[in-house]
Design a protein around this motif. Structure first.
Motif, PDB file in Angstrom:
ATOM      1  N   GLY A 152      38.145  30.158  67.047  1.00  0.00           N
ATOM      2  CA  GLY A 152      37.385  30.568  65.868  1.00  0.00           C
ATOM      3  C   GLY A 152      36.570  31.832  65.998  1.00  0.00           C
ATOM      4  N   VAL A 153      36.755  32.594  67.075  1.00  0.00           N
ATOM      5  CA  VAL A 153      36.011  33.847  67.255  1.00  0.00           C
ATOM      6  C   VAL A 153      36.740  34.974  66.531  1.00  0.00           C
ATOM      7  N   TRP A 154      36.031  35.695  65.659  1.00  0.00           N
ATOM      8  CA  TRP A 154      36.593  36.858  64.962  1.00  0.00           C
ATOM      9  C   TRP A 154      36.049  38.132  65.606  1.00  0.00           C
ATOM     10  N   THR A 155      36.812  39.211  65.519  1.00  0.00           N
ATOM     11  CA  THR A 155      36.309  40.495  66.000  1.00  0.00           C
ATOM     12  C   THR A 155      35.211  40.987  65.055  1.00  0.00           C
ATOM     13  N   PRO A 156      34.292  41.816  65.539  1.00  0.00           N
ATOM     14  CA  PRO A 156      33.247  42.353  64.651  1.00  0.00           C
ATOM     15  C   PRO A 156      33.823  43.084  63.445  1.00  0.00           C
ATOM     16  N   PHE A 157      34.913  43.833  63.652  1.00  0.00           N
ATOM     17  CA  PHE A 157      35.528  44.555  62.537  1.00  0.00           C
ATOM     18  C   PHE A 157      36.067  43.578  61.493  1.00  0.00           C
ATOM     19  N   ALA A 158      36.696  42.494  61.950  1.00  0.00           N
ATOM     20  CA  ALA A 158      37.228  41.503  61.023  1.00  0.00           C
ATOM     21  C   ALA A 158      36.099  40.832  60.236  1.00  0.00           C
ATOM     22  N   LEU A 159      35.004  40.510  60.911  1.00  0.00           N
ATOM     23  CA  LEU A 159      33.872  39.885  60.227  1.00  0.00           C
ATOM     24  C   LEU A 159      33.285  40.812  59.169  1.00  0.00           C
ATOM     25  N   SER A 160      33.187  42.088  59.511  1.00  0.00           N
ATOM     26  CA  SER A 160      32.669  43.063  58.550  1.00  0.00           C
ATOM     27  C   SER A 160      33.582  43.165  57.330  1.00  0.00           C
ATOM     28  N   THR A 161      34.887  43.187  57.584  1.00  0.00           N
ATOM     29  CA  THR A 161      35.849  43.285  56.487  1.00  0.00           C
ATOM     30  C   THR A 161      35.816  42.036  55.610  1.00  0.00           C
ATOM     31  N   LEU A 162      35.741  40.870  56.228  1.00  0.00           N
ATOM     32  CA  LEU A 162      35.677  39.622  55.468  1.00  0.00           C
ATOM     33  C   LEU A 162      34.398  39.552  54.634  1.00  0.00           C
ATOM     34  N   SER A 163      33.306  40.081  55.169  1.00  0.00           N
ATOM     35  CA  SER A 163      32.055  40.113  54.405  1.00  0.00           C
ATOM     36  C   SER A 163      32.201  41.003  53.174  1.00  0.00           C
ATOM     37  N   THR A 164      32.873  42.139  53.344  1.00  0.00           N
ATOM     38  CA  THR A 164      33.112  43.038  52.215  1.00  0.00           C
ATOM     39  C   THR A 164      33.978  42.363  51.152  1.00  0.00           C
ATOM     40  N   ILE A 165      35.022  41.651  51.601  1.00  0.00           N
ATOM     41  CA  ILE A 165      35.888  40.935  50.662  1.00  0.00           C
ATOM     42  C   ILE A 165      35.093  39.882  49.900  1.00  0.00           C
ATOM     43  N   ALA A 166      34.273  39.130  50.630  1.00  0.00           N
ATOM     44  CA  ALA A 166      33.460  38.090  49.981  1.00  0.00           C
ATOM     45  C   ALA A 166      32.491  38.693  48.977  1.00  0.00           C
ATOM     46  N   ASP A 167      31.896  39.836  49.319  1.00  0.00           N
ATOM     47  CA  ASP A 167      30.958  40.499  48.411  1.00  0.00           C
ATOM     48  C   ASP A 167      31.636  40.876  47.100  1.00  0.00           C
ATOM     49  N   ARG A 168      32.888  41.294  47.192  1.00  0.00           N
ATOM     50  CA  ARG A 168      33.587  41.726  45.979  1.00  0.00           C
ATOM     51  C   ARG A 168      33.910  40.557  45.050  1.00  0.00           C
ATOM     52  N   THR A 169      34.038  39.367  45.615  1.00  0.00           N
ATOM     53  CA  THR A 169      34.323  38.212  44.757  1.00  0.00           C
ATOM     54  C   THR A 169      33.131  37.852  43.880  1.00  0.00           C
ATOM     55  N   THR A 170      31.938  38.318  44.271  1.00  0.00           N
ATOM     56  CA  THR A 170      30.732  37.951  43.517  1.00  0.00           C
ATOM     57  C   THR A 170      30.618  38.713  42.200  1.00  0.00           C
ATOM     58  N   VAL A 171      31.374  39.793  42.048  1.00  0.00           N
ATOM     59  CA  VAL A 171      31.307  40.569  40.805  1.00  0.00           C
ATOM     60  C   VAL A 171      31.720  39.709  39.623  1.00  0.00           C
ATOM     61  N   LYS A 172      32.774  38.903  39.815  1.00  0.00           N
ATOM     62  CA  LYS A 172      33.252  38.040  38.737  1.00  0.00           C
ATOM     63  C   LYS A 172      32.609  36.657  38.777  1.00  0.00           C
ATOM     64  N   SER A 173      32.392  36.141  40.000  1.00  0.00           N
ATOM     65  CA  SER A 173      31.861  34.776  40.101  1.00  0.00           C
ATOM     66  C   SER A 173      30.368  34.705  39.830  1.00  0.00           C
ATOM     67  N   GLY A 174      29.636  35.780  40.192  1.00  0.00           N
ATOM     68  CA  GLY A 174      28.200  35.797  39.988  1.00  0.00           C
ATOM     69  C   GLY A 174      27.408  35.013  41.014  1.00  0.00           C
ATOM     70  N   ILE A 175      28.072  34.461  42.027  1.00  0.00           N
ATOM     71  CA  ILE A 175      27.342  33.697  43.043  1.00  0.00           C
ATOM     72  C   ILE A 175      26.698  34.666  44.039  1.00  0.00           C
TER      73      ILE A 175
END
Length: 345
Positions: A281-304
């Motif tokens: 379950g260990v992710w690379t720092p770059f992968a974690l940063s990218t996943l955080s960016t992806i998650a942030d973009r989902t909030t535009v429509k979801s509003g969470i």
């Protein structure tokens, strides 16, 4: 013995937080004394409260016996953290690079790998284990021997009693399904950002497929290719380094992905995003940063809230990964609930 120590560590240090009463009672008592002392000193500055804590010296002596010097301002959390850090250090310093407890303590100390243990079971969100899956996942997490028999794998190698071989063997069952399930989670998140996101889109000029997911406009109008892979934490070539530093196998996998695809994608005006994690379950720092960016973009429509979106995405990935870790063990041994075999005892 090391496995029992690992059991007592908190999630973020690779354990299950099942502490001995002594390791909890002394921090709780001394932390309470310190809180009371602070409150009384504010209400009655000239009042000596020392006589109200006749057992305080006993608790202080316990910490001093462990070479920990608590102050009058130490809270229960601070005192407990000191004990946890010392226990983690003792696992690290009194073990060899091949001890299962040490390998897991180092890998799990990255913090992100414990997401599956913190997730509230929600089947509709993909955040739930079956009882059998959870039992096997916990055994894998702690490095507890799974089964007494050591049969041969389909690759003709002997399977170790901890099940690590099955998580990394190219002949192992369900590895492709695990990869596809993780890709589906990321793909679904990206679809919330752009309806044109596709799976395994090739580059027109040479028909190569540099990623599992294609996003037509991810960064400043540039297309993006996301390639996800899972590397085994206990690969023989990385096991020595993995016993001292978390994420070694994932970092090597990320470097290999960049060497293979980065230049090609950049030459075609795109961006390449390797999303590499390890079987623990260990992710690379770059992968974690990218996943955080992806998650942030989902909030535009979801509003969470963004923090909630990040936590939810990482927990879904963590639960899915550890479910498939357990499924690989169950499938190989043919142990399934429908077979009437009880793994809970």
């Amino acid at each position: 013995m090391l496995g029992l120590k690992l059991l007592q560590l908190p999630f973020h240090l690779g354990g299950l937080g099942l502490r001995e009463s002594q390791r909890s009672s002394h921090p709780a008592f001394l932390g309470s004394c310190n809180s009371a002392r602070f409150l009384v000193s504010r209400l009655a500055p000239n009042f000596d409260v020392t006589s109200f804590f006749p057992d305080e010296n006993c608790a202080i002596s316990y910490f001093q016996s462990l070479s920990i010097l608590p102050s009058n301002l130490s809270s229960q959390n601070d005192l407990q953290a000191s004990l946890d850090d010392q226990l983690f250090a003792s696992i690290f310093n009194t073990s060899t690079i091949r001890d299962q407890a040490r390998l897991r303590a180092v890998a799990h100390s990255s913090g992100v790998s414990s997401g599956w243990l913190k997730a509230i079971p929600q089947p509709t969100l993909g955040l739930a284990f079956s009882p059998h899956e959870f039992v096997i996942a916990v055994r894998l997490w702690l490095g507890v021997p799974l089964f007494p028999l050591l049969p041969l794998c389909t690759c003709l190698s002997v399977i170790d009693q901890f099940g690590d071989h099955l998580l990394g063997c190219s002949h192992g069952p369900l590895r492709i399904q695990c990869h596809d399930a993780l890709v589906s989670i990321v793909h679904h998140a990206l679809l919330q950002d752009h309806p044109g996101v596709l799976r395994e889109q090739s580059i027109a000029s040479d028909q190569s497929r540099p990623g599992d997911i294609y996003h037509p406009d991810f960064t400043l109008g540039r297309p993006a290719y996301f390639d996800l892979s899972v590397r085994c934490t206990t690969q023989p070539s990385f096991i020595s380094a993995a016993a001292s530093k978390a994420g070694v196998a994932a970092a090597a996998g990320e470097g290999a992905k960049d060497d293979h695809y980065l230049e090609t994608v950049n030459n075609h005006g795109g961006d390449f995003f390797p999303l590499v994690c390890e079987s623990f379950g260990v992710w690379t720092p770059f992968a974690l940063s990218t996943l955080s960016t992806i998650a942030d973009r989902t909030t535009v429509k979801s509003g969470i809230p963004r923090q909630f979106a990040r936590k939810q995405l990482l927990q879904r990935l963590s639960v899915t990964l550890w479910r498939y870790n357990a499924k690989m063990i169950l499938r190989h041994y043919g142990l399934c609930p429908e077979d009437g075999i009880d793994l809970l005892n």
